[in-house]
Design a protein around this motif. Structure first.
Motif, PDB file in Angstrom:
ATOM      1  N   UNK A  77       0.830  -1.208   0.000  1.00 35.82           N
ATOM      2  CA  UNK A  77       0.000   0.000   0.000  1.00 35.82           C
ATOM      3  C   UNK A  77       0.867   1.262   0.000  1.00 35.82           C
ATOM      4  N   UNK A  78       0.231   2.367  -0.338  1.00 32.56           N
ATOM      5  CA  UNK A  78       0.922   3.657  -0.324  1.00 32.56           C
ATOM      6  C   UNK A  78       1.431   3.954   1.086  1.00 32.56           C
ATOM      7  N   UNK A  79       0.616   3.667   2.085  1.00 30.41           N
ATOM      8  CA  UNK A  79       1.025   3.924   3.468  1.00 30.41           C
ATOM      9  C   UNK A  79       2.241   3.088   3.841  1.00 30.41           C
ATOM     10  N   UNK A  80       2.243   1.832   3.418  1.00 30.17           N
ATOM     11  CA  UNK A  80       3.372   0.946   3.697  1.00 30.17           C
ATOM     12  C   UNK A  80       4.631   1.435   2.990  1.00 30.17           C
ATOM     13  N   UNK A  81       4.489   1.901   1.764  1.00 33.35           N
ATOM     14  CA  UNK A  81       5.631   2.440   1.022  1.00 33.35           C
ATOM     15  C   UNK A  81       6.176   3.692   1.706  1.00 33.35           C
ATOM     16  N   UNK A  82       5.279   4.570   2.145  1.00 37.10           N
ATOM     17  CA  UNK A  82       5.726   5.783   2.852  1.00 37.10           C
ATOM     18  C   UNK A  82       6.457   5.418   4.143  1.00 37.10           C
ATOM     19  N   UNK A  83       5.953   4.421   4.851  1.00 39.59           N
ATOM     20  CA  UNK A  83       6.597   3.988   6.094  1.00 39.59           C
ATOM     21  C   UNK A  83       7.990   3.416   5.804  1.00 39.59           C
ATOM     22  N   UNK A  84       8.129   2.674   4.722  1.00 37.54           N
ATOM     23  CA  UNK A  84       9.428   2.116   4.345  1.00 37.54           C
ATOM     24  C   UNK A  84      10.426   3.234   4.069  1.00 37.54           C
ATOM     25  N   UNK A  85      10.003   4.232   3.310  1.00 37.81           N
ATOM     26  CA  UNK A  85      10.886   5.362   2.992  1.00 37.81           C
ATOM     27  C   UNK A  85      11.211   6.146   4.264  1.00 37.81           C
ATOM     28  N   UNK A  86      10.228   6.332   5.125  1.00 34.89           N
ATOM     29  CA  UNK A  86      10.469   7.065   6.380  1.00 34.89           C
ATOM     30  C   UNK A  86      11.502   6.338   7.243  1.00 34.89           C
ATOM     31  N   UNK A  87      11.407   5.004   7.325  1.00 35.87           N
ATOM     32  CA  UNK A  87      12.396   4.237   8.096  1.00 35.87           C
ATOM     33  C   UNK A  87      13.782   4.376   7.479  1.00 35.87           C
ATOM     34  N   UNK A 110      17.114  14.466  -5.233  1.00 35.80           N
ATOM     35  CA  UNK A 110      17.108  13.342  -6.172  1.00 35.80           C
ATOM     36  C   UNK A 110      16.481  12.105  -5.530  1.00 35.80           C
ATOM     37  N   UNK A 111      16.920  11.799  -4.300  1.00 38.73           N
ATOM     38  CA  UNK A 111      16.361  10.642  -3.611  1.00 38.73           C
ATOM     39  C   UNK A 111      14.867  10.831  -3.356  1.00 38.73           C
ATOM     40  N   UNK A 112      14.492  12.002  -2.849  1.00 39.30           N
ATOM     41  CA  UNK A 112      13.087  12.230  -2.514  1.00 39.30           C
ATOM     42  C   UNK A 112      12.196  12.146  -3.746  1.00 39.30           C
ATOM     43  N   UNK A 113      12.683  12.639  -4.868  1.00 36.64           N
ATOM     44  CA  UNK A 113      11.925  12.558  -6.111  1.00 36.64           C
ATOM     45  C   UNK A 113      11.735  11.098  -6.525  1.00 36.64           C
ATOM     46  N   UNK A 114      12.801  10.326  -6.454  1.00 39.12           N
ATOM     47  CA  UNK A 114      12.701   8.904  -6.791  1.00 39.12           C
ATOM     48  C   UNK A 114      11.796   8.170  -5.805  1.00 39.12           C
ATOM     49  N   UNK A 115      11.905   8.506  -4.527  1.00 38.91           N
ATOM     50  CA  UNK A 115      11.071   7.864  -3.512  1.00 38.91           C
ATOM     51  C   UNK A 115       9.595   8.137  -3.776  1.00 38.91           C
ATOM     52  N   UNK A 116       9.257   9.360  -4.137  1.00 40.13           N
ATOM     53  CA  UNK A 116       7.859   9.683  -4.448  1.00 40.13           C
ATOM     54  C   UNK A 116       7.360   8.896  -5.658  1.00 40.13           C
ATOM     55  N   UNK A 117       8.217   8.739  -6.648  1.00 36.47           N
ATOM     56  CA  UNK A 117       7.837   7.944  -7.820  1.00 36.47           C
ATOM     57  C   UNK A 117       7.601   6.491  -7.427  1.00 36.47           C
ATOM     58  N   UNK A 118       8.419   5.960  -6.496  1.00 38.30           N
ATOM     59  CA  UNK A 118       8.220   4.593  -6.034  1.00 38.30           C
ATOM     60  C   UNK A 118       6.946   4.485  -5.200  1.00 38.30           C
ATOM     61  N   UNK A 119       6.722   5.445  -4.321  1.00 39.72           N
ATOM     62  CA  UNK A 119       5.513   5.446  -3.492  1.00 39.72           C
ATOM     63  C   UNK A 119       4.266   5.464  -4.371  1.00 39.72           C
ATOM     64  N   UNK A 120       4.305   6.246  -5.448  1.00 37.18           N
ATOM     65  CA  UNK A 120       3.173   6.340  -6.373  1.00 37.18           C
ATOM     66  C   UNK A 120       3.118   5.165  -7.345  1.00 37.18           C
ATOM     67  N   UNK A 164      15.527  -6.082  -8.551  1.00 39.70           N
ATOM     68  CA  UNK A 164      15.630  -6.512  -7.157  1.00 39.70           C
ATOM     69  C   UNK A 164      14.263  -6.437  -6.498  1.00 39.70           C
ATOM     70  N   UNK A 165      14.015  -7.310  -5.543  1.00 34.33           N
ATOM     71  CA  UNK A 165      12.794  -7.212  -4.753  1.00 34.33           C
ATOM     72  C   UNK A 165      12.943  -6.033  -3.789  1.00 34.33           C
ATOM     73  N   UNK A 166      11.852  -5.646  -3.153  1.00 36.12           N
ATOM     74  CA  UNK A 166      11.895  -4.548  -2.177  1.00 36.12           C
ATOM     75  C   UNK A 166      12.881  -4.851  -1.056  1.00 36.12           C
ATOM     76  N   UNK A 167      12.851  -6.077  -0.552  1.00 40.99           N
ATOM     77  CA  UNK A 167      13.760  -6.454   0.527  1.00 40.99           C
ATOM     78  C   UNK A 167      15.205  -6.414   0.048  1.00 40.99           C
ATOM     79  N   UNK A 168      15.453  -6.924  -1.159  1.00 44.15           N
ATOM     80  CA  UNK A 168      16.809  -6.909  -1.702  1.00 44.15           C
ATOM     81  C   UNK A 168      17.289  -5.482  -1.912  1.00 44.15           C
ATOM     82  N   UNK A 169      16.378  -4.613  -2.380  1.00 43.70           N
ATOM     83  CA  UNK A 169      16.753  -3.214  -2.585  1.00 43.70           C
ATOM     84  C   UNK A 169      17.179  -2.574  -1.274  1.00 43.70           C
ATOM     85  N   UNK A 170      16.375  -2.758  -0.237  1.00 46.07           N
ATOM     86  CA  UNK A 170      16.702  -2.139   1.053  1.00 46.07           C
ATOM     87  C   UNK A 170      18.036  -2.671   1.576  1.00 46.07           C
TER      88      UNK A 170
END
Length: 99
Positions: free
Chosen positions: A2-12, A29-39, A80-86
């Motif tokens: 979910x969008x909320x879960x994505x935002x929480x991941x970026x916040x962490x 640059x990071x924040x712009x990419x993060x917003x694109x991922x969240x969306x 990469x999966x989300x976990x692999x990316x992190x």
């Protein structure tokens, strides 16, 4: 995810990186990419690949201000999966991101 879960991941990630002395909360640059991922406009792997390329270009320009990018930042890379990316982002930045 979910969008909320994505935002929480970026916040962490932002909190963890800031605590480790690598503040990305003000990195446009990071924040712009993060917003694109969240969306859900880009995949996590693409966010990672692009941001790693952006950081590499910044380092090159720091060492040689005359440096010009030799390749397109948007070239496809491995998926990469989300976990692999992190995990990869934490490894690259030296973070011990607590998932």
């Amino acid at each position: 995810m979910s969008v909320e879960s994505r935002r929480a991941t970026i916040a962490r990630l932002i909190t963890s990186e800031g605590a480790a002395g690598r503040p990305i909360a003000q990195d446009r640059d990071f924040l712009s990419l993060a917003e694109r991922w969240i969306d859900d406009e880009i995949k996590m792997a693409e966010l990672c690949r692009i941001y790693v390329d952006v950081r590499a270009e910044r380092r090159m320009q720091t060492f040689d201000p005359r440096h010009r990018p030799e390749h397109a930042v948007l070239d496809k890379g491995p998926v990469l999966s989300s976990e692999d990316f992190l995990a990869e982002l934490a490894r690259l930045t030296g973070s011990d991101l607590d998932r």
